[in-house]
Structures are given as structure tokens and as C-alpha cells.
Design a protein around this motif. Structure first.
Motif, PDB file in Angstrom:
ATOM      1  N   SER A 201      25.965  45.848  47.735  1.00 15.77           N
ATOM      2  CA  SER A 201      27.107  44.956  47.508  1.00 15.77           C
ATOM      3  C   SER A 201      27.374  44.196  48.802  1.00 15.77           C
TER       4      SER A 201
ATOM      5  N   SER B 293      24.166  35.562  40.039  1.00 16.92           N
ATOM      6  CA  SER B 293      24.558  36.029  38.708  1.00 16.92           C
ATOM      7  C   SER B 293      25.231  37.389  38.832  1.00 16.92           C
ATOM      8  N   PRO B 294      26.084  37.730  37.860  1.00 15.18           N
ATOM      9  CA  PRO B 294      26.756  39.036  37.897  1.00 15.18           C
ATOM     10  C   PRO B 294      25.734  40.169  37.843  1.00 15.18           C
ATOM     11  N   ARG B 295      26.044  41.253  38.512  1.00 20.31           N
ATOM     12  CA  ARG B 295      25.162  42.413  38.525  1.00 20.31           C
ATOM     13  C   ARG B 295      25.454  43.274  37.308  1.00 20.31           C
TER      14      ARG B 295
ATOM     15  N   GLN C  49      33.248  44.522  37.750  1.00 26.53           N
ATOM     16  CA  GLN C  49      33.990  43.369  38.265  1.00 26.53           C
ATOM     17  C   GLN C  49      33.074  42.184  38.564  1.00 26.53           C
ATOM     18  N   GLY C  50      31.810  42.270  38.186  1.00 23.68           N
ATOM     19  CA  GLY C  50      30.847  41.227  38.515  1.00 23.68           C
ATOM     20  C   GLY C  50      31.178  39.859  37.955  1.00 23.68           C
ATOM     21  N   ARG C  51      31.882  39.792  36.841  1.00 22.87           N
ATOM     22  CA  ARG C  51      32.219  38.499  36.233  1.00 22.87           C
ATOM     23  C   ARG C  51      33.611  38.009  36.624  1.00 22.87           C
ATOM     24  N   HIS C  52      34.298  38.750  37.471  1.00 17.09           N
ATOM     25  CA  HIS C  52      35.636  38.349  37.901  1.00 17.09           C
ATOM     26  C   HIS C  52      35.558  37.259  38.968  1.00 17.09           C
TER      27      HIS C  52
ATOM     28  N   HIS D 281      35.988  35.898  42.524  1.00 17.43           N
ATOM     29  CA  HIS D 281      35.926  36.522  43.834  1.00 17.43           C
ATOM     30  C   HIS D 281      36.347  35.499  44.887  1.00 17.43           C
TER      31      HIS D 281
END
Length: 106
Positions: free
Chosen positions: A10, A40-42, A47-50, A52
Motif C-alpha cells: 500500500s 485501478s482499485p486493488r 476502500q480501493g474505490r473510495h 483518496h
């Protein structure tokens, strides 16, 4: 030889590896997912699509460690916002609203 292992790639894991690189001869970063160069989101990160945000002090530190990363982040799609007048809210999803120099597509 002194070494350190960081579990997870991360942003926190990679920055931890950078700090450790000044202290030991070898740093190994272990990651269970296959990473790509695409932003791309992991898969296993909820929370990958939130939305940031990276605060200015964090960006300043990253630029000191990795010169040019600010331009690289912008080329990858990051957008600078004036955080002094920004606010965020969570309703059915995560929504970010900001005033300042935000392009119309953001």
C-alpha cells in the motif's frame, strides 16, 4: 547484511520501505496481489474505490524522497485541489466536493 521486510505494498507500506532503505542494506516488500501499472482499485482492499486525498505535507515528503512524483501522479490522473476550502460528505456512496482549481471533468 541487515534487512527488513514490509508486508503489503500500500502507500503506507511503500513509504515505510523508503524510510527503512536509509537504515538497512536490503528492504523486501511482500504483496499477495499481482500489481499492474494501471491506476485501478486493488482487489482485496475494500476502500480501493473510495475517494483518496493526499495532504500537502505528505506530498512534500514524497517529493523529497521521490523527486518528480508530483508530476507522475498528475500524469496518472491525480488532480490538485485547494484543500483550504474543500469538504467531503458521505451519503449512499462517497462524494467529494471542492472549490478552487478543479477541472470540470473532476
Amino acid at each position: 547484511m541487515t534487512s527488513a521486510t514490509v508486508v503489503g505494498s500500500s502507500v503506507a507500506g511503500l513509504l515505510t520501505a523508503r524510510v527503512l532503505a536509509d537504515l538497512v542494506e536490503e528492504v523486501v516488500v511482500m504483496e499477495r496481489e499481482r500489481l499492474t501499472d494501471a491506476p485501478s482499485p486493488r482487489g482485496r482492499v475494500p476502500q480501493g474505490r473510495h475517494v483518496h486525498l493526499l495532504l500537502a505535507a505528505g506530498l512534500d515528503r514524497m517529493v523529497a524522497w521521490f523527486p518528480g512524483i508530483d508530476a507522475e501522479l498528475e500524469r496518472a490522473g491525480a488532480v490538485r485541489v485547494d484543500g483550504t476550502r474543500a469538504w467531503s460528505t458521505r451519503t449512499a456512496g462517497t462524494e467529494l466536493r471542492a472549490t478552487g482549481d478543479v477541472p470540470p471533468s473532476a
